[in-house]
Write a protein that holds these residues in place. Sequence first.
Motif, PDB file in Angstrom:
ATOM      1  N   ASP A   1     -14.598  39.434 -26.186  1.00 45.45           N
ATOM      2  CA  ASP A   1     -14.286  38.715 -27.413  1.00 45.45           C
ATOM      3  C   ASP A   1     -14.979  37.348 -27.423  1.00 45.45           C
ATOM      4  OD1 ASP A   1     -12.899  38.207 -29.905  1.00 45.45           O
ATOM      5  OD2 ASP A   1     -11.486  36.984 -28.761  1.00 45.45           O
ATOM      6  N   LEU A   2     -14.940  36.650 -26.300  1.00 45.83           N
ATOM      7  CA  LEU A   2     -15.574  35.333 -26.214  1.00 45.83           C
ATOM      8  C   LEU A   2     -17.090  35.430 -26.354  1.00 45.83           C
ATOM      9  CD1 LEU A   2     -13.510  33.589 -23.385  1.00 45.83           C
ATOM     10  CD2 LEU A   2     -13.201  33.451 -25.878  1.00 45.83           C
ATOM     11  N   GLU A   3     -17.691  36.497 -25.833  1.00 43.66           N
ATOM     12  CA  GLU A   3     -19.137  36.679 -26.003  1.00 43.66           C
ATOM     13  C   GLU A   3     -19.488  36.760 -27.487  1.00 43.66           C
ATOM     14  OE1 GLU A   3     -20.141  40.177 -23.782  1.00 43.66           O
ATOM     15  OE2 GLU A   3     -20.244  39.095 -21.888  1.00 43.66           O
ATOM     16  N   GLN A   4     -18.709  37.509 -28.246  1.00 40.56           N
ATOM     17  CA  GLN A   4     -18.966  37.633 -29.681  1.00 40.56           C
ATOM     18  C   GLN A   4     -18.729  36.302 -30.390  1.00 40.56           C
ATOM     19  OE1 GLN A   4     -20.389  40.314 -31.202  1.00 40.56           O
ATOM     20  NE2 GLN A   4     -20.617  40.891 -29.058  1.00 40.56           N
ATOM     21  N   LEU A   5     -17.685  35.597 -29.989  1.00 37.97           N
ATOM     22  CA  LEU A   5     -17.389  34.293 -30.577  1.00 37.97           C
ATOM     23  C   LEU A   5     -18.509  33.303 -30.283  1.00 37.97           C
ATOM     24  CD1 LEU A   5     -15.392  32.467 -32.069  1.00 37.97           C
ATOM     25  CD2 LEU A   5     -14.204  32.131 -29.880  1.00 37.97           C
ATOM     26  N   LEU A   6     -19.014  33.305 -29.062  1.00 39.28           N
ATOM     27  CA  LEU A   6     -20.107  32.402 -28.706  1.00 39.28           C
ATOM     28  C   LEU A   6     -21.393  32.755 -29.441  1.00 39.28           C
ATOM     29  CD1 LEU A   6     -19.499  31.870 -24.895  1.00 39.28           C
ATOM     30  CD2 LEU A   6     -19.287  30.179 -26.715  1.00 39.28           C
ATOM     31  N   TYR A   7     -21.584  34.019 -29.746  1.00 43.80           N
ATOM     32  CA  TYR A   7     -22.746  34.417 -30.526  1.00 43.80           C
ATOM     33  C   TYR A   7     -22.674  33.779 -31.915  1.00 43.80           C
ATOM     34  CZ  TYR A   7     -26.420  37.340 -32.467  1.00 43.80           C
ATOM     35  OH  TYR A   7     -27.565  37.773 -33.072  1.00 43.80           O
ATOM     36  N   LYS A   8     -21.484  33.793 -32.529  1.00 39.40           N
ATOM     37  CA  LYS A   8     -21.296  33.139 -33.835  1.00 39.40           C
ATOM     38  C   LYS A   8     -21.510  31.628 -33.711  1.00 39.40           C
ATOM     39  CE  LYS A   8     -18.013  36.612 -35.415  1.00 39.40           C
ATOM     40  NZ  LYS A   8     -16.591  36.882 -35.660  1.00 39.40           N
ATOM     41  N   ALA A   9     -20.998  31.041 -32.646  1.00 44.17           N
ATOM     42  CA  ALA A   9     -21.177  29.600 -32.420  1.00 44.17           C
ATOM     43  C   ALA A   9     -22.663  29.264 -32.250  1.00 44.17           C
ATOM     44  CB  ALA A   9     -20.386  29.162 -31.192  1.00 44.17           C
ATOM     45  N   ALA A  10     -23.413  30.154 -31.605  1.00 46.58           N
ATOM     46  CA  ALA A  10     -24.849  29.923 -31.406  1.00 46.58           C
ATOM     47  C   ALA A  10     -25.600  29.891 -32.728  1.00 46.58           C
ATOM     48  CB  ALA A  10     -25.433  30.998 -30.490  1.00 46.58           C
ATOM     49  N   GLU A  11     -25.151  30.654 -33.698  1.00 43.33           N
ATOM     50  CA  GLU A  11     -25.777  30.622 -35.024  1.00 43.33           C
ATOM     51  C   GLU A  11     -25.614  29.237 -35.655  1.00 43.33           C
ATOM     52  OE1 GLU A  11     -27.677  32.838 -36.429  1.00 43.33           O
ATOM     53  OE2 GLU A  11     -27.388  34.455 -34.998  1.00 43.33           O
ATOM     54  N   ILE A  12     -24.434  28.654 -35.512  1.00 42.71           N
ATOM     55  CA  ILE A  12     -24.192  27.301 -36.026  1.00 42.71           C
ATOM     56  C   ILE A  12     -25.052  26.303 -35.262  1.00 42.71           C
ATOM     57  CG2 ILE A  12     -22.472  25.464 -36.307  1.00 42.71           C
ATOM     58  CD1 ILE A  12     -20.363  27.751 -36.584  1.00 42.71           C
ATOM     59  N   ALA A  13     -25.097  26.445 -33.932  1.00 46.92           N
ATOM     60  CA  ALA A  13     -25.898  25.524 -33.111  1.00 46.92           C
ATOM     61  C   ALA A  13     -27.372  25.604 -33.488  1.00 46.92           C
ATOM     62  CB  ALA A  13     -25.698  25.834 -31.630  1.00 46.92           C
ATOM     63  N   ARG A  14     -27.867  26.806 -33.713  1.00 45.31           N
ATOM     64  CA  ARG A  14     -29.270  26.964 -34.091  1.00 45.31           C
ATOM     65  C   ARG A  14     -29.535  26.252 -35.418  1.00 45.31           C
ATOM     66  NH1 ARG A  14     -33.829  29.887 -33.379  1.00 45.31           N
ATOM     67  NH2 ARG A  14     -32.908  31.144 -31.754  1.00 45.31           N
ATOM     68  N   ARG A  15     -28.658  26.486 -36.392  1.00 46.11           N
ATOM     69  CA  ARG A  15     -28.813  25.836 -37.694  1.00 46.11           C
ATOM     70  C   ARG A  15     -28.806  24.318 -37.539  1.00 46.11           C
ATOM     71  NH1 ARG A  15     -24.448  24.807 -40.742  1.00 46.11           N
ATOM     72  NH2 ARG A  15     -23.305  26.588 -39.908  1.00 46.11           N
ATOM     73  N   GLY A  16     -27.893  23.822 -36.723  1.00 46.53           N
ATOM     74  CA  GLY A  16     -27.811  22.387 -36.493  1.00 46.53           C
ATOM     75  C   GLY A  16     -28.997  21.832 -35.742  1.00 46.53           C
ATOM     76  N   PHE A  17     -29.446  22.571 -34.742  1.00 46.98           N
ATOM     77  CA  PHE A  17     -30.585  22.125 -33.943  1.00 46.98           C
ATOM     78  C   PHE A  17     -31.829  21.994 -34.808  1.00 46.98           C
ATOM     79  CE2 PHE A  17     -34.123  22.810 -30.951  1.00 46.98           C
ATOM     80  CZ  PHE A  17     -33.858  21.777 -30.066  1.00 46.98           C
ATOM     81  N   GLU A  18     -31.995  22.914 -35.745  1.00 43.84           N
ATOM     82  CA  GLU A  18     -33.167  22.903 -36.616  1.00 43.84           C
ATOM     83  C   GLU A  18     -33.046  21.897 -37.759  1.00 43.84           C
ATOM     84  OE1 GLU A  18     -33.451  27.033 -37.665  1.00 43.84           O
ATOM     85  OE2 GLU A  18     -34.387  27.550 -35.738  1.00 43.84           O
ATOM     86  N   SER A  19     -31.844  21.408 -38.004  1.00 47.77           N
ATOM     87  CA  SER A  19     -31.615  20.461 -39.096  1.00 47.77           C
ATOM     88  C   SER A  19     -32.050  19.048 -38.704  1.00 47.77           C
ATOM     89  CB  SER A  19     -30.121  20.443 -39.450  1.00 47.77           C
ATOM     90  OG  SER A  19     -29.846  19.409 -40.362  1.00 47.77           O
ATOM     91  N   GLU A  20     -32.575  18.333 -39.669  1.00 50.36           N
ATOM     92  CA  GLU A  20     -32.914  16.928 -39.427  1.00 50.36           C
ATOM     93  C   GLU A  20     -31.700  16.028 -39.623  1.00 50.36           C
ATOM     94  OE1 GLU A  20     -36.378  15.589 -41.486  1.00 50.36           O
ATOM     95  OE2 GLU A  20     -37.458  17.459 -41.082  1.00 50.36           O
ATOM     96  N   HIS A  21     -30.648  16.533 -40.236  1.00 49.32           N
ATOM     97  CA  HIS A  21     -29.463  15.733 -40.562  1.00 49.32           C
ATOM     98  C   HIS A  21     -28.259  16.267 -39.787  1.00 49.32           C
ATOM     99  CE1 HIS A  21     -31.885  13.971 -43.686  1.00 49.32           C
ATOM    100  NE2 HIS A  21     -32.189  15.184 -44.108  1.00 49.32           N
ATOM    101  N   LYS A  22     -28.032  15.695 -38.620  1.00 44.96           N
ATOM    102  CA  LYS A  22     -26.960  16.154 -37.752  1.00 44.96           C
ATOM    103  C   LYS A  22     -25.672  15.357 -37.929  1.00 44.96           C
ATOM    104  CE  LYS A  22     -30.124  18.049 -34.318  1.00 44.96           C
ATOM    105  NZ  LYS A  22     -31.218  18.204 -35.206  1.00 44.96           N
ATOM    106  N   ASP A  23     -25.731  14.276 -38.731  1.00 46.72           N
ATOM    107  CA  ASP A  23     -24.546  13.432 -38.961  1.00 46.72           C
ATOM    108  C   ASP A  23     -23.881  13.047 -37.641  1.00 46.72           C
ATOM    109  OD1 ASP A  23     -25.008  13.584 -41.676  1.00 46.72           O
ATOM    110  OD2 ASP A  23     -23.580  15.218 -41.985  1.00 46.72           O
ATOM    111  N   THR A  24     -24.627  12.345 -36.803  1.00 47.28           N
ATOM    112  CA  THR A  24     -24.169  11.935 -35.481  1.00 47.28           C
ATOM    113  C   THR A  24     -23.296  10.699 -35.567  1.00 47.28           C
ATOM    114  OG1 THR A  24     -26.217  12.821 -34.557  1.00 47.28           O
ATOM    115  CG2 THR A  24     -24.967  11.314 -33.171  1.00 47.28           C
ATOM    116  N   GLN A  25     -22.194  10.731 -34.820  1.00 41.71           N
ATOM    117  CA  GLN A  25     -21.298   9.575 -34.710  1.00 41.71           C
ATOM    118  C   GLN A  25     -21.019   9.326 -33.234  1.00 41.71           C
ATOM    119  OE1 GLN A  25     -17.786  10.525 -36.939  1.00 41.71           O
ATOM    120  NE2 GLN A  25     -18.882  10.777 -38.850  1.00 41.71           N
TER     121      GLN A  25
END
Length: 163
Positions: free
Chosen positions: A31-55
């Motif tokens: 279950d965690l492997e599948q959950l981490l796969y979904k999380a990786a999609e978000i990370a990829r989108r964020g990594f490729e984004s120029e606007h990470k809204d860092t605080q």
Amino acid sequence: MAPLTPLAKTCNPPYTSPMHTNLDLQSIKEDLEQLLYKAAEIARRGFESEHKDTQTKSDANDVVTKYDIEINDLIVDHLRENYPDFSIISEESPTLSGTSDYSFVIDPIDGTRNFTRGVPIFFTGIGIAKDEQAIFSITRSEEHTSELQSPDHLVCRLLLEKK
């Protein structure tokens, strides 16, 4: 970057400890492997984004992005729904106490500074602990998913120490 693929690597024989026989750790790991796969999609989108809204959090070296929060929310919501008795300890949100002796320990993006600078050395990590003793950790980086069940349970122990 390479396409995301759900690769799994087991570092030790799966879950031989009699201490955890009442818990289906193999199903949780899957279950965690599948959950981490979904999380990786978000990370990829964020990594490729120029606007990470860092605080910044505690100091200039302790940063959080909107993607840390988005991944955290995805993981916490999933765990709360599917494992309501487990406690959830996360770097990016308050601890949620459960009635079980088991806890999930989460770092949505370990290596956030690398993430914000465009350096692809970061991962999402989820550990399981019983009575604050690490059982195993599973991580997802840009390249692969790894289960870490070493004698010292390093990733889970490090996540516990961050809390």
